[in-house]
Design an enzyme around this catalytic site. Structure first.
Site, mmCIF file in Angstrom:
data_model
loop_
_atom_site.group_PDB
_atom_site.id
_atom_site.type_symbol
_atom_site.label_atom_id
_atom_site.label_comp_id
_atom_site.label_asym_id
_atom_site.label_seq_id
_atom_site.Cartn_x
_atom_site.Cartn_y
_atom_site.Cartn_z
ATOM 1 N N HIS A 166 0.844 -1.205 0.000
ATOM 2 C CA HIS A 166 0.000 0.000 0.000
ATOM 3 C C HIS A 166 0.883 1.261 0.000
ATOM 4 O O HIS A 166 0.595 2.242 -0.668
ATOM 5 C CB HIS A 166 -0.907 0.023 1.227
ATOM 6 C CG HIS A 166 -1.917 -1.084 1.261
ATOM 7 N ND1 HIS A 166 -2.111 -1.874 2.370
ATOM 8 C CD2 HIS A 166 -2.782 -1.543 0.323
ATOM 9 C CE1 HIS A 166 -3.073 -2.763 2.123
ATOM 10 N NE2 HIS A 166 -3.488 -2.584 0.887
ATOM 11 N N SER A 186 -2.688 -7.838 2.737
ATOM 12 C CA SER A 186 -3.131 -7.749 4.136
ATOM 13 C C SER A 186 -3.525 -9.138 4.634
ATOM 14 O O SER A 186 -3.348 -9.444 5.816
ATOM 15 C CB SER A 186 -4.317 -6.794 4.253
ATOM 16 O OG SER A 186 -3.952 -5.505 3.848
ATOM 17 N N LYS A 232 -18.967 -6.005 8.376
ATOM 18 C CA LYS A 232 -17.652 -6.658 8.364
ATOM 19 C C LYS A 232 -16.756 -5.988 9.388
ATOM 20 O O LYS A 232 -16.348 -4.852 9.203
ATOM 21 C CB LYS A 232 -17.030 -6.498 6.962
ATOM 22 C CG LYS A 232 -16.749 -7.824 6.277
ATOM 23 C CD LYS A 232 -16.326 -7.674 4.837
ATOM 24 C CE LYS A 232 -14.979 -7.009 4.634
ATOM 25 N NZ LYS A 232 -14.601 -6.914 3.218
ATOM 26 N N ARG A 287 -1.996 -5.929 -8.512
ATOM 27 C CA ARG A 287 -0.938 -6.939 -8.382
ATOM 28 C C ARG A 287 -1.031 -7.975 -9.480
ATOM 29 O O ARG A 287 -0.050 -8.352 -10.085
ATOM 30 C CB ARG A 287 -1.038 -7.643 -7.016
ATOM 31 C CG ARG A 287 -0.577 -6.798 -5.862
ATOM 32 C CD ARG A 287 -1.134 -7.284 -4.560
ATOM 33 N NE ARG A 287 -2.586 -7.101 -4.534
ATOM 34 C CZ ARG A 287 -3.357 -7.371 -3.508
ATOM 35 N NH1 ARG A 287 -2.830 -7.882 -2.420
ATOM 36 N NH2 ARG A 287 -4.653 -7.143 -3.563
HETATM 37 P P1 ADP Z 1 -9.841 -3.642 -0.632
HETATM 38 O O1 ADP Z 1 -10.542 -4.534 0.344
HETATM 39 O O2 ADP Z 1 -10.591 -2.388 -0.914
HETATM 40 O O3 ADP Z 1 -9.330 -4.309 -1.878
HETATM 41 P P2 ADP Z 1 -7.086 -3.583 0.333
HETATM 42 O O4 ADP Z 1 -6.632 -2.939 1.590
HETATM 43 O O5 ADP Z 1 -6.951 -5.059 0.230
HETATM 44 O O6 ADP Z 1 -8.597 -3.094 0.181
HETATM 45 O O7 ADP Z 1 -6.338 -2.931 -0.905
HETATM 46 C C1 ADP Z 1 -6.446 -1.566 -1.204
HETATM 47 C C2 ADP Z 1 -5.817 -1.319 -2.567
HETATM 48 O O8 ADP Z 1 -4.419 -1.595 -2.521
HETATM 49 C C3 ADP Z 1 -6.377 -2.224 -3.668
HETATM 50 O O9 ADP Z 1 -6.407 -1.486 -4.859
HETATM 51 C C4 ADP Z 1 -5.356 -3.335 -3.769
HETATM 52 O O10 ADP Z 1 -5.350 -3.913 -5.057
HETATM 53 C C5 ADP Z 1 -4.084 -2.549 -3.501
HETATM 54 N N1 ADP Z 1 -3.017 -3.392 -2.968
HETATM 55 C C6 ADP Z 1 -3.038 -4.241 -1.936
HETATM 56 N N2 ADP Z 1 -1.838 -4.822 -1.740
HETATM 57 C C7 ADP Z 1 -1.018 -4.309 -2.691
HETATM 58 C C8 ADP Z 1 0.360 -4.508 -3.042
HETATM 59 N N3 ADP Z 1 1.124 -5.382 -2.387
HETATM 60 N N4 ADP Z 1 0.855 -3.816 -4.084
HETATM 61 C C9 ADP Z 1 0.071 -2.963 -4.764
HETATM 62 N N5 ADP Z 1 -1.219 -2.723 -4.496
HETATM 63 C C10 ADP Z 1 -1.766 -3.386 -3.478
#
Ligand code: ADP
Length: 160
Positions: free
Chosen positions: A17, A128, A41, A90
Protein backbone atom coordinates in the site's frame (compact mmCIF):
# COMPACT_ATOMS: atom_id res chain seq x y z
CA UNK A 1 -5.64 21.46 -6.30
CA UNK A 2 -5.46 17.87 -7.56
CA UNK A 3 -6.83 15.67 -4.78
CA UNK A 4 -6.97 11.85 -5.03
CA UNK A 5 -8.51 9.28 -2.71
CA UNK A 6 -6.69 6.00 -2.06
CA UNK A 7 -9.49 3.86 -0.61
CA UNK A 8 -9.17 0.36 0.81
CA UNK A 9 -9.76 -1.93 3.74
CA UNK A 10 -6.11 -1.54 4.83
CA UNK A 11 -6.52 -4.32 7.40
CA UNK A 12 -3.65 -3.63 7.95
CA UNK A 13 -1.77 -1.13 5.72
CA UNK A 14 1.29 -2.87 4.18
CA UNK A 15 4.48 -1.97 2.33
CA UNK A 16 2.53 -2.71 -0.87
CA UNK A 17 0.00 0.00 0.00
CA UNK A 18 2.86 2.34 0.92
CA UNK A 19 4.45 1.82 -2.50
CA UNK A 20 1.19 2.75 -4.24
CA UNK A 21 0.78 5.80 -1.99
CA UNK A 22 4.31 7.03 -2.81
CA UNK A 23 3.62 6.71 -6.54
CA UNK A 24 0.30 8.53 -6.19
CA UNK A 25 1.97 11.40 -4.33
CA UNK A 26 4.14 12.03 -7.39
CA UNK A 27 1.00 12.72 -9.42
CA UNK A 28 -1.29 14.57 -7.01
CA UNK A 29 -1.13 17.59 -4.72
CA UNK A 30 -2.85 15.66 -1.96
CA UNK A 31 -3.69 11.98 -1.42
CA UNK A 32 -6.32 10.96 1.11
CA UNK A 33 -5.82 7.41 2.37
CA UNK A 34 -9.32 6.36 3.34
CA UNK A 35 -10.27 3.28 5.32
CA UNK A 36 -13.64 2.18 3.97
CA UNK A 37 -15.77 0.03 6.20
CA UNK A 38 -19.26 -1.24 6.78
CA UNK A 39 -20.69 -2.35 10.08
CA UNK A 40 -21.38 -5.89 8.78
CA UNK A 41 -17.65 -6.66 8.36
CA UNK A 42 -15.70 -5.99 11.54
CA UNK A 43 -12.29 -7.08 10.22
CA UNK A 44 -9.08 -8.02 12.02
CA UNK A 45 -8.23 -4.54 13.30
CA UNK A 46 -11.14 -2.18 14.06
CA UNK A 47 -11.27 0.79 11.64
CA UNK A 48 -9.99 3.27 14.29
CA UNK A 49 -6.83 1.19 14.76
CA UNK A 50 -6.37 0.80 10.99
CA UNK A 51 -6.42 4.60 10.73
CA UNK A 52 -3.86 4.92 13.54
CA UNK A 53 -1.58 2.34 11.91
CA UNK A 54 -1.65 4.33 8.64
CA UNK A 55 -1.00 7.57 10.55
CA UNK A 56 2.13 5.96 12.02
CA UNK A 57 3.15 4.64 8.59
CA UNK A 58 2.92 8.06 6.89
CA UNK A 59 4.45 10.03 9.75
CA UNK A 60 6.57 12.87 8.35
CA UNK A 61 5.20 12.52 4.83
CA UNK A 62 3.70 15.63 3.26
CA UNK A 63 0.41 15.99 1.38
CA UNK A 64 -1.18 12.89 2.92
CA UNK A 65 -4.40 12.82 4.92
CA UNK A 66 -5.71 9.69 6.65
CA UNK A 67 -9.33 9.08 7.49
CA UNK A 68 -12.15 6.55 7.42
CA UNK A 69 -15.49 6.60 5.66
CA UNK A 70 -18.71 4.65 5.30
CA UNK A 71 -20.78 4.26 2.18
CA UNK A 72 -19.95 4.74 -1.47
CA UNK A 73 -16.41 5.77 -2.39
CA UNK A 74 -17.68 8.18 -5.07
CA UNK A 75 -19.81 9.99 -2.51
CA UNK A 76 -16.83 10.30 -0.22
CA UNK A 77 -14.77 11.68 -3.15
CA UNK A 78 -17.38 14.38 -3.71
CA UNK A 79 -17.40 15.22 -0.02
CA UNK A 80 -13.62 15.66 -0.11
CA UNK A 81 -13.48 17.41 -3.49
CA UNK A 82 -11.39 14.56 -4.95
CA UNK A 83 -11.44 13.85 -8.68
CA UNK A 84 -9.44 10.61 -8.73
CA UNK A 85 -9.61 7.17 -7.11
CA UNK A 86 -6.29 5.34 -6.78
CA UNK A 87 -6.14 1.53 -6.76
CA UNK A 88 -3.16 -0.81 -6.88
CA UNK A 89 -2.90 -3.80 -9.21
CA UNK A 90 -0.94 -6.94 -8.38
CA UNK A 91 -2.42 -9.58 -10.62
CA UNK A 92 -4.83 -10.05 -13.51
CA UNK A 93 -7.41 -11.03 -10.89
CA UNK A 94 -6.96 -7.61 -9.26
CA UNK A 95 -7.40 -6.04 -12.69
CA UNK A 96 -10.63 -7.91 -13.38
CA UNK A 97 -12.14 -7.01 -10.03
CA UNK A 98 -10.96 -3.42 -10.16
CA UNK A 99 -12.31 -2.90 -13.69
CA UNK A 100 -15.80 -3.86 -12.60
CA UNK A 101 -15.67 -1.51 -9.63
CA UNK A 102 -14.20 1.30 -11.75
CA UNK A 103 -16.96 0.93 -14.38
CA UNK A 104 -19.65 1.08 -11.71
CA UNK A 105 -18.06 4.15 -10.15
CA UNK A 106 -17.73 5.82 -13.55
CA UNK A 107 -21.40 5.18 -14.26
CA UNK A 108 -22.38 6.75 -10.93
CA UNK A 109 -19.90 9.64 -11.09
CA UNK A 110 -18.43 10.21 -14.58
CA UNK A 111 -16.41 13.18 -13.33
CA UNK A 112 -14.33 10.95 -11.04
CA UNK A 113 -11.58 8.93 -12.72
CA UNK A 114 -10.07 5.66 -11.44
CA UNK A 115 -6.29 5.37 -11.72
CA UNK A 116 -4.61 1.96 -11.54
CA UNK A 117 -1.01 1.79 -10.39
CA UNK A 118 0.91 -1.45 -10.89
CA UNK A 119 2.47 -3.01 -7.78
CA UNK A 120 6.24 -2.73 -7.45
CA UNK A 121 7.67 -6.19 -8.18
CA UNK A 122 9.24 -6.46 -4.72
CA UNK A 123 5.83 -5.80 -3.12
CA UNK A 124 3.51 -7.59 -5.49
CA UNK A 125 3.26 -10.69 -3.28
CA UNK A 126 2.32 -8.71 -0.15
CA UNK A 127 -1.29 -8.66 0.94
CA UNK A 128 -3.13 -7.75 4.14
CA UNK A 129 -4.45 -11.33 4.11
CA UNK A 130 -0.93 -12.75 4.36
CA UNK A 131 -0.07 -10.27 7.12
CA UNK A 132 -3.19 -11.26 9.08
CA UNK A 133 -2.33 -14.96 8.67
CA UNK A 134 1.19 -14.35 9.95
CA UNK A 135 -0.08 -12.29 12.92
CA UNK A 136 -2.81 -14.81 13.73
CA UNK A 137 -0.15 -17.49 13.99
CA UNK A 138 2.20 -15.47 16.16
CA UNK A 139 4.68 -14.85 13.34
CA UNK A 140 6.80 -11.79 12.66
CA UNK A 141 5.16 -9.61 10.00
CA UNK A 142 7.68 -6.74 10.20
CA UNK A 143 9.07 -7.39 6.74
CA UNK A 144 5.64 -6.69 5.20
CA UNK A 145 4.89 -3.52 7.17
CA UNK A 146 6.07 0.11 7.05
CA UNK A 147 8.99 0.79 9.37
CA UNK A 148 7.22 3.21 11.74
CA UNK A 149 4.44 0.77 12.56
CA UNK A 150 4.75 -0.97 15.94
CA UNK A 151 2.35 -3.77 15.15
CA UNK A 152 2.83 -5.47 18.55
CA UNK A 153 1.38 -2.34 20.16
CA UNK A 154 -1.71 -2.52 17.93
CA UNK A 155 -2.12 -6.24 18.52
CA UNK A 156 -2.31 -5.48 22.25
CA UNK A 157 -4.82 -2.67 21.70
CA UNK A 158 -6.89 -4.98 19.53
CA UNK A 159 -7.19 -7.52 22.32
CA UNK A 160 -8.38 -4.97 24.89
P1 ADP B 1 -9.84 -3.64 -0.63
O1 ADP B 1 -10.54 -4.53 0.34
O2 ADP B 1 -10.59 -2.39 -0.91
O3 ADP B 1 -9.33 -4.31 -1.88
P2 ADP B 1 -7.09 -3.58 0.33
O4 ADP B 1 -6.63 -2.94 1.59
O5 ADP B 1 -6.95 -5.06 0.23
O6 ADP B 1 -8.60 -3.09 0.18
O7 ADP B 1 -6.34 -2.93 -0.90
C1 ADP B 1 -6.45 -1.57 -1.20
C2 ADP B 1 -5.82 -1.32 -2.57
O8 ADP B 1 -4.42 -1.59 -2.52
C3 ADP B 1 -6.38 -2.22 -3.67
O9 ADP B 1 -6.41 -1.49 -4.86
C4 ADP B 1 -5.36 -3.33 -3.77
O10 ADP B 1 -5.35 -3.91 -5.06
C5 ADP B 1 -4.08 -2.55 -3.50
N1 ADP B 1 -3.02 -3.39 -2.97
C6 ADP B 1 -3.04 -4.24 -1.94
N2 ADP B 1 -1.84 -4.82 -1.74
C7 ADP B 1 -1.02 -4.31 -2.69
C8 ADP B 1 0.36 -4.51 -3.04
N3 ADP B 1 1.12 -5.38 -2.39
N4 ADP B 1 0.86 -3.82 -4.08
C9 ADP B 1 0.07 -2.96 -4.76
N5 ADP B 1 -1.22 -2.72 -4.50
C10 ADP B 1 -1.77 -3.39 -3.48
Amino acid sequence: MRIAIFPGSFDPFTLGHMDILRSALKMFDKVIVAVGYNSAKSGFFPPELRVRIIQDAVQGMENVEVCSYRGLTVNFCKEKGAGWIIRGLRTTTDFEMESVIAQANRKMAPEILSIFIPAGHEYSFISSTVVRDVLNNGGNARCFLPQNVDIEHYLKLREQ
